[in-house]
Every structure is written in C-alpha cells, then in structure tokens.
Design an enzyme around this catalytic site. Structure first.
Site, PDB file in Angstrom:
ATOM      1  N   ARG A   1       0.827  -1.316   0.122  1.00 23.25           N
ATOM      2  CA  ARG A   1      -0.030  -0.122   0.011  1.00 23.25           C
ATOM      3  C   ARG A   1       0.821   1.241  -0.010  1.00 23.25           C
ATOM      4  NH1 ARG A   1      -5.422  -1.473   3.705  1.00 23.25           N
ATOM      5  NH2 ARG A   1      -5.507  -3.616   2.818  1.00 23.25           N
TER       6      ARG A   1
ATOM      7  N   HIS B   1     -21.300   3.619   9.354  1.00 21.20           N
ATOM      8  CA  HIS B   1     -21.655   3.950   7.978  1.00 21.20           C
ATOM      9  C   HIS B   1     -22.766   4.581   7.797  1.00 21.20           C
ATOM     10  CE1 HIS B   1     -17.580   3.056   6.323  1.00 21.20           C
ATOM     11  NE2 HIS B   1     -17.749   1.775   7.169  1.00 21.20           N
TER      12      HIS B   1
ATOM     13  N   THR C   1      -5.627  10.075  25.838  1.00 15.97           N
ATOM     14  CA  THR C   1      -5.932  11.537  26.136  1.00 15.97           C
ATOM     15  C   THR C   1      -7.140  11.960  25.100  1.00 15.97           C
ATOM     16  OG1 THR C   1      -3.626  12.171  25.835  1.00 15.97           O
ATOM     17  CG2 THR C   1      -5.171  13.840  24.971  1.00 15.97           C
TER      18      THR C   1
ATOM     19  N   THR D   1     -19.566   6.624  14.617  1.00 13.59           N
ATOM     20  CA  THR D   1     -18.029   7.637  14.709  1.00 13.59           C
ATOM     21  C   THR D   1     -18.531   9.150  14.346  1.00 13.59           C
ATOM     22  OG1 THR D   1     -16.031   7.609  13.311  1.00 13.59           O
ATOM     23  CG2 THR D   1     -18.045   7.099  12.025  1.00 13.59           C
TER      24      THR D   1
ATOM     25  N   SER E   1     -21.177 -12.937  16.801  1.00 12.35           N
ATOM     26  CA  SER E   1     -20.394 -11.835  15.955  1.00 12.35           C
ATOM     27  C   SER E   1     -20.911 -12.128  14.500  1.00 12.35           C
ATOM     28  CB  SER E   1     -19.084 -11.870  16.253  1.00 12.35           C
ATOM     29  OG  SER E   1     -18.437 -10.764  15.211  1.00 12.35           O
TER      30      SER E   1
ATOM     31  N   THR F   1      -8.922  -6.813   3.639  1.00 14.84           N
ATOM     32  CA  THR F   1     -10.148  -6.225   3.667  1.00 14.84           C
ATOM     33  C   THR F   1     -11.183  -6.841   3.077  1.00 14.84           C
ATOM     34  OG1 THR F   1      -8.776  -3.924   3.902  1.00 14.84           O
ATOM     35  CG2 THR F   1     -11.242  -3.637   3.612  1.00 14.84           C
TER      36      THR F   1
ATOM     37  N   SER G   1     -19.658  -1.878   5.050  1.00 13.37           N
ATOM     38  CA  SER G   1     -19.019  -0.839   4.217  1.00 13.37           C
ATOM     39  C   SER G   1     -18.452  -1.363   3.023  1.00 13.37           C
ATOM     40  CB  SER G   1     -18.131  -0.106   4.674  1.00 13.37           C
ATOM     41  OG  SER G   1     -16.873  -0.829   5.365  1.00 13.37           O
TER      42      SER G   1
ATOM     43  N   LYS H   1     -16.796   9.970   9.749  1.00 12.68           N
ATOM     44  CA  LYS H   1     -17.315   9.892   8.577  1.00 12.68           C
ATOM     45  C   LYS H   1     -18.290  10.763   8.267  1.00 12.68           C
ATOM     46  CE  LYS H   1     -16.075   4.965   8.159  1.00 12.68           C
ATOM     47  NZ  LYS H   1     -15.392   4.677   9.323  1.00 12.68           N
TER      48      LYS H   1
END
Length: 401
Positions: A10, A204, A265, A232, A124, A350, A176, A235
C-alpha cells in the site's frame, strides 16, 4: 516483499483537499501534484469543511490545540459533556461516551462486555469490522460466529447454548465493503427472545439515514430494541472520534472499565466543537442527505449502464468489482493519471482474495460534470485493461471490512 509480489503493498497519496468541492491536489509518486476528483472519501456529506463547522472550530481554537489529558485527569471539558448529551439525544438513549476513534469505541466497549460479564458469550456477524473482531478475541469471552445477516443461524446458535450465560449479539447496520444493510429488526427480535444484549455498529449510517440522520436503527424505529448503538464522528459527521450510546448503567460500566477510554488523551476541543456543530446541523435539515442519495442513485445507474460490475446494495456505497489486486492498483493509477479521478484499491485482507474492488463514495459536493467524468473514466479503463464486464466476473459470496 511478499505484499509487493502479491500486488497488495500500500502506498499513501498525499492529499490537499479543496474546501467546498469534491476535489483535491494529489501528489503523485513522481513528486508532481495534480487536481483530481475524490470518489473514495468517508466525508460522505461534505461536512468537514461546512461553514458552520469551520466557524465552530475557529471559536474553539481559543481554548488551545489539545485537551490536556485523559478524561479522568483534566481532559473532560463542558464541551465533551455537551457533545455526549447531544449524541445520547440523537440516538434516544440515556447516555453516551466519547472515544478517540470509532475503532477504539468498538474495541473498548465489546472488550469490556466480554471480559466483565461472567462467562460472556458474544455472537458476532461473520462480516463484522476488524475492530469488533479484535476486541472480541481479546476479551476472553466465548465467541460464536453467525452467518452474515442470517437471523435463523443466529437463533440456532443461541438455542444451542446449554447453560444461561450473559450474551451479546454484535453486528453492523451498513457493511461498508459490500454496501448491504442488516435485517436489524429480525436480529434484535431473536436476541430479545434469548435475553441477549444487542450491539450495533452504525459508523457507515449515522448522519445519512433515519430521522435527523440518526442511522438505520432510528430509520427502522428500533431505538428501544437495541441496547448499544456505536458510531463515529469521522465519516458523515466530518470530524474524528467515536462513541457509544446506551443505558446509563451500560455506559458507566464501559467508562469505568474500558482501558481504551481510561488511558487515552481525550479529543481536542476543536474536534469536539466541529463534531457538535455538524451533528446539530444534520439534525436540523435533510438537505445533505437528499443530495447524497440522489447522487448515489444516478452514479450507480450510470456505472451499471456501462456494464461495469457492481454489487447490489441498498446503501450509499457502490462496490465496483475488478477481482485482481494488481489490475486494481493499475486501474487506480490510470484513472488518476489520465482522468483526474482518485479512488483507492480495496484488497485482501479487507475483502476476500479475488474480490478486489473500488468502493465508490459520492457526496453532495460532486457535480453532474464530476459524475460524467467518473463514468467515462471507468469505461475507458475497462477498455484499456480489458477488464471483465457484467456476466464475466463471479459475484463474491461474502466480504468484510
């Protein structure tokens, strides 16, 4: 060396986005930069540079660049608390908890549930995101994998559990890589019948579906049926960070035991301000969502009219299948060099080997001219590389993220 041989090594493009557009200056390997249209951004609604968001960032910058510590020490500001309240309200839950990313929020929350609940079993979905897989593995919980989006298989696994144990059913709303949407009502119904908690990853979906953009769970009116909704800010919201929402007791459990929360943090004030401004805007109008979904329908129809293989998907994501990692990267280079179109190859791990693809994402910032250029560019590359058209490439059985 092995990655290079397999065509999976990559390289990262250096990108300077042009605010208010879907374009960017992209530095190529030869050191030269060129303007290109981005068709693979997760900034789905173009909110990262929305005027209201930029104004909120400017105002929050007066508090400094960083938060100054973890949430437990000095990193909890009134802005963090206000955003968590907004998120809880958005998802019709009692409480919310912020994290540094969506990956960390998944990783931390499921790890806590799996490790703190005695003899916990986590069910799952086979296509769950890496962050869910990793934390479930490390939690020490017993893991059962159910077939992708298969409520009947989930029920058979739940029934097979002989002794009563704490159980969690974890899945995503929008997957996704294939762009499909989970049968949330069926999965939630099965989980409820077997006294299992439900955990849904909506990264997503938040911002783009349902009333006020609260996601697929909200679109289906299932807020009361799902115990934890994870999302999230990186996105559709256009900022960064992740979060979970749920009952006050569940959130307090993760807050108290989650190392991914305790020892990190906290998000910078400018990031918190950006996310909060974006969510307030997305709750107040459907403008960006309508523009997005209109563009998605047009782009998908135009690509398919050229015979370019895509996966059928209900969501805003358009998987374009090439089926070979080397040719996928070659096609991406040609699109950039000859057409000013930037997409990133998606390959193993992926997605499964042999299902390499582009994942086309649109936004309200794309224009009709951008759309026409994309379709023309893809058609040209398919001719140049003699890539298979519809009917010439097997449809992948399953994918992953």
């Amino acid at each position: 060396d092995r990655l290079r041989t397999e065509g999976r090594y990559r390289l990262f493009a250096e990108i300077e986005r042009i605010p208010g557009t879907a374009k960017a200056l992209i530095k190529r390997q030869d050191g030269m930069s060129r303007e290109a249209t981005i068709w693979c951004s997760n900034d789905y609604l173009g909110m990262a540079a929305h005027p209201e968001v930029i104004a909120a960032v400017s105002e929050a910058a007066t508090y400094g660049a960083g938060s100054g510590g973890t949430r437990n020490i000095s990193g909890t500001t009134s802005m963090h608390v206000a955003l968590e309240r907004e998120l809880a309200s958005w998802h019709r839950k009692e409480a919310a908890l912020l994290f540094s990313s969506g990956w960390v929020s998944n990783f931390t929350a499921l790890a806590v549930l799996g490790s703190v609940l005695p003899e916990c079993v986590i069910y799952s979905d086979a296509n769950n995101h890496n962050s869910m897989i990793e934390d479930i593995r490390r939690s020490g919980a017993t893991v059962r994998i159910f077939n992708h989006n298969d409520a009947a298989h989930l029920e058979s696994l739940l029934r097979a559990e002989e002794s009563p144990r704490p159980r969690v059913v974890a899945f995503e709303s929008v997957y996704s890589m294939d762009g499909d949407i989970a049968p949330i009502a069926e999965l939630a119904d099965v989980a409820r019948r077997h006294d299992a908690l439900t955990f849904v990853d909506e990264v997503h979906a938040v911002g783009m579906y349902g009333p006020e953009g609260a996601g697929i769970v909200a679109r289906e009116g299932l807020e009361s049926e799902i115990d934890i909704v994870q999302g999230t800010l990186g996105k559709a919201v256009g900022a960064m960070g992740g979060y979970i929402t749920g009952s006050a007791r569940l959130i307090d459990l993760v807050r108290s035991y989650g190392t991914g929360f305790i020892f990190t943090t906290s998000l910078a004030p400018v990031v918190v301000a950006a996310a909060h401004s974006s969510i307030r805007h997305l709750r107040s109008t459907d403008e960006e969502r309508i523009a997005l979904h209109t563009r998605v329908a047009n782009v998908r129809a135009a690509i398919e009219a050229e015979g370019i293989p895509t996966l059928p998907a209900e969501s805003h994501l358009i998987p374009v299948i090439l089926g070979d990692p080397t040719r996928c990267r070659q096609a991406a280079r040609l699109l950039l060099d000859h057409h000013g179109i930037y997409v990133q190859p998606i390959d193993y791990p992926t997605v499964p080997r042999g299902t390499e693809r582009f994942r086309i994402t649109t936004s309200p910032l794309h224009t009709d001219a951008d759309e026409q250029a994309l379709v023309a560019g893809l058609a040209d590359i398919w001719e140049r590389l003699e890539l298979p058209r519809v009917g010439e490439l097997p449809v992948p059985i399953s994918s992953g993220d």
